[in-house]
Scaffold this motif. Structure first.
Motif, PDB file in Angstrom:
ATOM      1  N   ILE A   1      60.022 -79.374 -44.775  1.00 60.02           N
ATOM      2  CA  ILE A   1      60.963 -79.456 -45.887  1.00 60.02           C
ATOM      3  C   ILE A   1      62.288 -78.844 -45.460  1.00 60.02           C
ATOM      4  O   ILE A   1      62.319 -77.744 -44.900  1.00 60.02           O
ATOM      5  N   ARG A   2      63.367 -79.600 -45.689  1.00 55.69           N
ATOM      6  CA  ARG A   2      64.712 -79.067 -45.446  1.00 55.69           C
ATOM      7  C   ARG A   2      65.327 -78.773 -46.801  1.00 55.69           C
ATOM      8  O   ARG A   2      65.584 -79.685 -47.575  1.00 55.69           O
ATOM      9  N   GLY A   3      65.488 -77.480 -47.063  1.00 63.19           N
ATOM     10  CA  GLY A   3      66.068 -77.064 -48.334  1.00 63.19           C
ATOM     11  C   GLY A   3      67.254 -76.152 -48.112  1.00 63.19           C
ATOM     12  O   GLY A   3      68.004 -76.328 -47.142  1.00 63.19           O
ATOM     13  N   ALA A   4      67.397 -75.176 -48.992  1.00 62.59           N
ATOM     14  CA  ALA A   4      68.556 -74.272 -48.954  1.00 62.59           C
ATOM     15  C   ALA A   4      68.737 -73.671 -47.555  1.00 62.59           C
ATOM     16  O   ALA A   4      67.791 -73.163 -46.967  1.00 62.59           O
ATOM     17  N   GLY A   5      69.940 -73.762 -47.045  1.00 67.39           N
ATOM     18  CA  GLY A   5      70.253 -73.199 -45.726  1.00 67.39           C
ATOM     19  C   GLY A   5      69.912 -74.132 -44.581  1.00 67.39           C
ATOM     20  O   GLY A   5      70.213 -73.830 -43.427  1.00 67.39           O
ATOM     21  N   GLY A   6      69.290 -75.278 -44.903  1.00 65.44           N
ATOM     22  CA  GLY A   6      68.941 -76.240 -43.862  1.00 65.44           C
ATOM     23  C   GLY A   6      69.887 -77.424 -43.890  1.00 65.44           C
ATOM     24  O   GLY A   6      70.733 -77.530 -44.778  1.00 65.44           O
ATOM     25  N   TYR A   7      69.742 -78.307 -42.920  1.00 64.03           N
ATOM     26  CA  TYR A   7      70.539 -79.536 -42.944  1.00 64.03           C
ATOM     27  C   TYR A   7      69.730 -80.685 -42.382  1.00 64.03           C
ATOM     28  O   TYR A   7      68.734 -80.482 -41.678  1.00 64.03           O
ATOM     29  N   LEU A   8      70.163 -81.890 -42.729  1.00 65.46           N
ATOM     30  CA  LEU A   8      69.536 -83.116 -42.236  1.00 65.46           C
ATOM     31  C   LEU A   8      70.532 -83.833 -41.339  1.00 65.46           C
ATOM     32  O   LEU A   8      71.727 -83.865 -41.640  1.00 65.46           O
ATOM     33  N   VAL A   9      70.056 -84.427 -40.261  1.00 63.46           N
ATOM     34  CA  VAL A   9      70.927 -85.256 -39.427  1.00 63.46           C
ATOM     35  C   VAL A   9      71.255 -86.518 -40.223  1.00 63.46           C
ATOM     36  O   VAL A   9      70.356 -87.202 -40.710  1.00 63.46           O
ATOM     37  N   GLY A  10      72.542 -86.792 -40.396  1.00 56.50           N
ATOM     38  CA  GLY A  10      72.963 -87.917 -41.229  1.00 56.50           C
ATOM     39  C   GLY A  10      72.774 -89.254 -40.535  1.00 56.50           C
ATOM     40  O   GLY A  10      72.847 -89.343 -39.306  1.00 56.50           O
ATOM     41  N   PRO A  11      72.522 -90.322 -41.328  1.00 58.71           N
ATOM     42  CA  PRO A  11      72.360 -91.648 -40.728  1.00 58.71           C
ATOM     43  C   PRO A  11      73.644 -92.098 -40.035  1.00 58.71           C
ATOM     44  O   PRO A  11      74.742 -91.864 -40.536  1.00 58.71           O
ATOM     45  N   GLY A  12      73.485 -92.714 -38.875  1.00 59.41           N
ATOM     46  CA  GLY A  12      74.632 -93.104 -38.058  1.00 59.41           C
ATOM     47  C   GLY A  12      74.895 -92.115 -36.940  1.00 59.41           C
ATOM     48  O   GLY A  12      75.679 -92.394 -36.037  1.00 59.41           O
ATOM     49  N   SER A  13      74.219 -90.950 -36.995  1.00 55.76           N
ATOM     50  CA  SER A  13      74.402 -89.945 -35.943  1.00 55.76           C
ATOM     51  C   SER A  13      73.736 -90.397 -34.652  1.00 55.76           C
ATOM     52  O   SER A  13      72.627 -90.934 -34.666  1.00 55.76           O
ATOM     53  N   LEU A  14      74.435 -90.121 -33.539  1.00 57.70           N
ATOM     54  CA  LEU A  14      73.867 -90.363 -32.219  1.00 57.70           C
ATOM     55  C   LEU A  14      73.399 -89.035 -31.639  1.00 57.70           C
ATOM     56  O   LEU A  14      74.147 -88.053 -31.633  1.00 57.70           O
ATOM     57  N   THR A  15      72.132 -88.991 -31.181  1.00 59.52           N
ATOM     58  CA  THR A  15      71.612 -87.775 -30.544  1.00 59.52           C
ATOM     59  C   THR A  15      71.097 -88.157 -29.154  1.00 59.52           C
ATOM     60  O   THR A  15      71.104 -89.348 -28.791  1.00 59.52           O
ATOM     61  N   ALA A  16      70.642 -87.153 -28.422  1.00 59.22           N
ATOM     62  CA  ALA A  16      70.130 -87.396 -27.077  1.00 59.22           C
ATOM     63  C   ALA A  16      68.967 -88.395 -27.089  1.00 59.22           C
ATOM     64  O   ALA A  16      68.701 -89.072 -26.117  1.00 59.22           O
ATOM     65  N   HIS A  17      68.246 -88.466 -28.247  1.00 62.82           N
ATOM     66  CA  HIS A  17      67.074 -89.350 -28.319  1.00 62.82           C
ATOM     67  C   HIS A  17      67.357 -90.697 -28.957  1.00 62.82           C
ATOM     68  O   HIS A  17      66.475 -91.557 -29.017  1.00 62.82           O
ATOM     69  N   GLY A  18      68.578 -90.873 -29.470  1.00 59.70           N
ATOM     70  CA  GLY A  18      68.921 -92.150 -30.088  1.00 59.70           C
ATOM     71  C   GLY A  18      69.641 -91.949 -31.410  1.00 59.70           C
ATOM     72  O   GLY A  18      70.055 -90.840 -31.733  1.00 59.70           O
ATOM     73  N   VAL A  19      69.713 -93.051 -32.165  1.00 52.70           N
ATOM     74  CA  VAL A  19      70.508 -93.057 -33.398  1.00 52.70           C
ATOM     75  C   VAL A  19      69.599 -92.907 -34.622  1.00 52.70           C
ATOM     76  O   VAL A  19      68.500 -93.459 -34.657  1.00 52.70           O
ATOM     77  N   TYR A  20      70.076 -92.150 -35.596  1.00 52.88           N
ATOM     78  CA  TYR A  20      69.417 -92.053 -36.902  1.00 52.88           C
ATOM     79  C   TYR A  20      69.928 -93.184 -37.780  1.00 52.88           C
ATOM     80  O   TYR A  20      71.131 -93.385 -37.879  1.00 52.88           O
ATOM     81  N   ARG A  21      69.011 -93.906 -38.418  1.00 48.18           N
ATOM     82  CA  ARG A  21      69.410 -95.076 -39.210  1.00 48.18           C
ATOM     83  C   ARG A  21      68.758 -95.091 -40.578  1.00 48.18           C
ATOM     84  O   ARG A  21      67.662 -94.578 -40.755  1.00 48.18           O
ATOM     85  N   THR A  22      69.433 -95.772 -41.498  1.00 49.16           N
ATOM     86  CA  THR A  22      68.803 -95.978 -42.811  1.00 49.16           C
ATOM     87  C   THR A  22      68.074 -97.316 -42.784  1.00 49.16           C
ATOM     88  O   THR A  22      68.379 -98.168 -41.969  1.00 49.16           O
TER      89      THR A  22
END
Ligand SMILES: [Zn+2]
Length: 182
Positions: free
Chosen positions: A161-182
């Motif tokens: 669970i990502r809640g208060a004080g946490g963050y989610l990688v937003g869709p469209g982000s490119l990371t070392a492992h690939g892209v986050y998509r919706t």
């Protein structure tokens, strides 16, 4: 280190700005999914508990903002950013991320369905972000005034669970492992 092409950085900013426009506070992320801006206090002799009170950026999720000019300034300070993070638990949406892992021995989606049956709740139709490793992030909104903490595999194995004080990688982000998509 590989140079980050300008197009990737511009795309990350564009995605971050459109999230901010929808009321989601954002920060630039590097390819490692960590905040792109390093702490201005990293050379302090003692660990410093500053959450941005010093006025500068580099405080991780505490930098997150919906103000477009500030979003642009954060990305200008981190031209190596390839993605963006969305701060959880903040008004107006009070975003809660349900991070469902998929590993060989863990079916977090089935575990969530099992929890829903046992506790008589339904899993609403909502934004689902697909991670490059085959995981899924469900976006939920929480009631204001209730602080949902971060947790890892506490509800069931593979459900974070990502809640208060946490963050989610937003869709469209490119990371070392690939892209986050919706
Ligand atoms: Zn500071």
């Amino acid at each position: 280190m590989a140079t980050i092409d300008r197009r990737t950085a511009t795309l990350a900013l564009a995605h971050a700005l459109s999230a901010a426009e929808r009321g989601l506070p954002v920060i630039p992320l590097s390819r490692t999914k960590l905040p792109a801006l390093r702490s201005p206090h990293r050379d302090a002799p003692e660990p410093l508990l500053c959450r941005g009170e010093c006025g500068g950026p580099g405080h991780g999720v505490h930098d997150a903002t919906t103000d477009p000019a500030t979003v642009r300034a954060l990305f200008a300070a981190a031209p190596w950013a390839t993605g963006y993070g969305i701060a959880c638990g903040r008004a107006p949406h009070h975003l809660i991320g349900v991070d469902l892992d998929t590993k060989a021995d863990t079916d977090a989606t089935a575990a969530l369905r099992h929890l829903a049956l046992r506790h008589l709740f339904t899993i609403p139709e909502t934004v689902v972000v697909l991670t490059p490793s085959g995981g899924r992030h469900l976006w939920l909104t929480g009631p204001p005034g209730v602080t949902v903490p971060n947790s890892a595999s506490r509800l069931a194995p593979g459900i974070d669970i990502r809640g208060a004080g946490g963050y989610l990688v937003g869709p469209g982000s490119l990371t070392a492992h690939g892209v986050y998509r919706t």
